[in-house]
Every structure is written in structure tokens, then in C-alpha cells.
Motif scaffolding. Sequence first.
Motif, PDB file in Angstrom:
ATOM      1  N   CYS A  72       0.857  -1.189   0.000  1.00 48.65           N
ATOM      2  CA  CYS A  72       0.000   0.000   0.000  1.00 48.65           C
ATOM      3  C   CYS A  72       0.898   1.246   0.000  1.00 48.65           C
ATOM      4  N   CYS A  75       0.529   2.779   3.845  1.00 47.73           N
ATOM      5  CA  CYS A  75       0.890   2.064   5.078  1.00 47.73           C
ATOM      6  C   CYS A  75       1.832   0.893   4.842  1.00 47.73           C
ATOM      7  N   CYS A 131      -4.330  -0.001   0.192  1.00 46.09           N
ATOM      8  CA  CYS A 131      -4.935  -1.218   0.729  1.00 46.09           C
ATOM      9  C   CYS A 131      -6.447  -1.050   0.820  1.00 46.09           C
ATOM     10  N   CYS A 135      -7.393   4.372   3.672  1.00 48.27           N
ATOM     11  CA  CYS A 135      -6.236   3.976   4.480  1.00 48.27           C
ATOM     12  C   CYS A 135      -5.658   5.199   5.185  1.00 48.27           C
ATOM     13  N   ASN A 147      -3.935   2.664  10.932  1.00 49.21           N
ATOM     14  CA  ASN A 147      -5.121   1.821  10.764  1.00 49.21           C
ATOM     15  C   ASN A 147      -5.285   0.919  11.976  1.00 49.21           C
TER      16      ASN A 147
HETATM   17 ZN   LIG Z   1      -2.751   1.127   3.576  1.00 58.12          ZN
END
Ligand SMILES: [Zn+2]
Length: 172
Positions: A72, A75, A131, A135, A147
Amino acid sequence: MAGVTTLNLRTIKLRSGEQFRDGREIRLEPLELGGQRYLPVPELVTADLAITRASTGTVFELGFRVRLHGPCYRCLEDAVLEVPIAAREYEATNPGDSDELRTPYLEDERLDLSAWARDALALELPDKILCRPDCAGLCPVCGRDLNREPHDHGEPEPDTRWSALASLRDQL
Ligand SMILES: [Zn+2]
Ligand SMILES: [Zn+2]
């Protein structure tokens, strides 16, 4: 070159008004996006290929679905992106010098399906692969995953010069 899927158009005799349709297996290469690598799953997709011949030229259509796996953008956790592809190319019977009337994937009657599929996929990619759309990414202060551990660090730390002054005052 190994793993490159091409189609020899000489093996397909199409007359004007005729169409050739077939499922073709195409091997997809990993893609680079924003310095990260994304792997197509499956590597070998079955694409629907249609070639339609008209008197003025030939229309090539390619359709397939692929999933891309990679980190991602925010993240760095695993992200999966489902990408439907519907690409179209055209080659005029007499293209002359015009690049617009020919497809770059056709050379010497060979259609380079691998290059075409790769470029078509690259064109469909978003700027960032996430993702999930919302996010929260990583905390800019401590780097933890927002998250999993939603938090903030409140007000910025007080200026240390003031606390140094305060401790000096306490000593007086
Ligand atoms: Zn993410
Ligand atoms: Zn933090």
C-alpha cells in the motif's frame, strides 16, 4: 525472447468483414509504480483477443482481468487491486507515414501481445495503490500504522528552551 507472447497474423487469414476471436494466454511481468513492485496474479492471464478486418484496416481488441499484489502506498501493508482491461488498437491497411493509423504492437505481421498487455495494464493503474480507499497510513511522528493504532500526538511538544528556563527558575 522467452515468455513473450506474439501472434503471427500470417496464420490467420481474414478477409474484409471477418472476425477472429480466441483466448490467448499472456504472461504478465511485475510492474513498477512509485518505486514499488506489483505482481500480477495470475502471471498467466487468459485474454480475449478479437481481430476484425475491414477494407480500410484491422481492429484489434484485447480484454482480460488481473489482480495486482504489492505494498500500500500509505501504510506499506499488502494491497490488492483488481484491474479490468479492455484495450483497442487499429492498423490501417495503408497507414502511410501516419503513426495514428498503425499500432506499435504490430511488426512484420507479428502482434506483440505481451507488450500490448503490459502497456494496457500500466495505463489503467491509479496514481497510488492503496490497501483501501480510506487507508490512514503511517503516523508522521512515530511511524506506527494508524489503521491498527489510531492515535495522535496532541499539541506539539513545548519548546525545550522554555522548559530549560523553567527549571533554571526552579533552581533560583
Ligand atoms: Zn494502507
Ligand atoms: Zn504516532
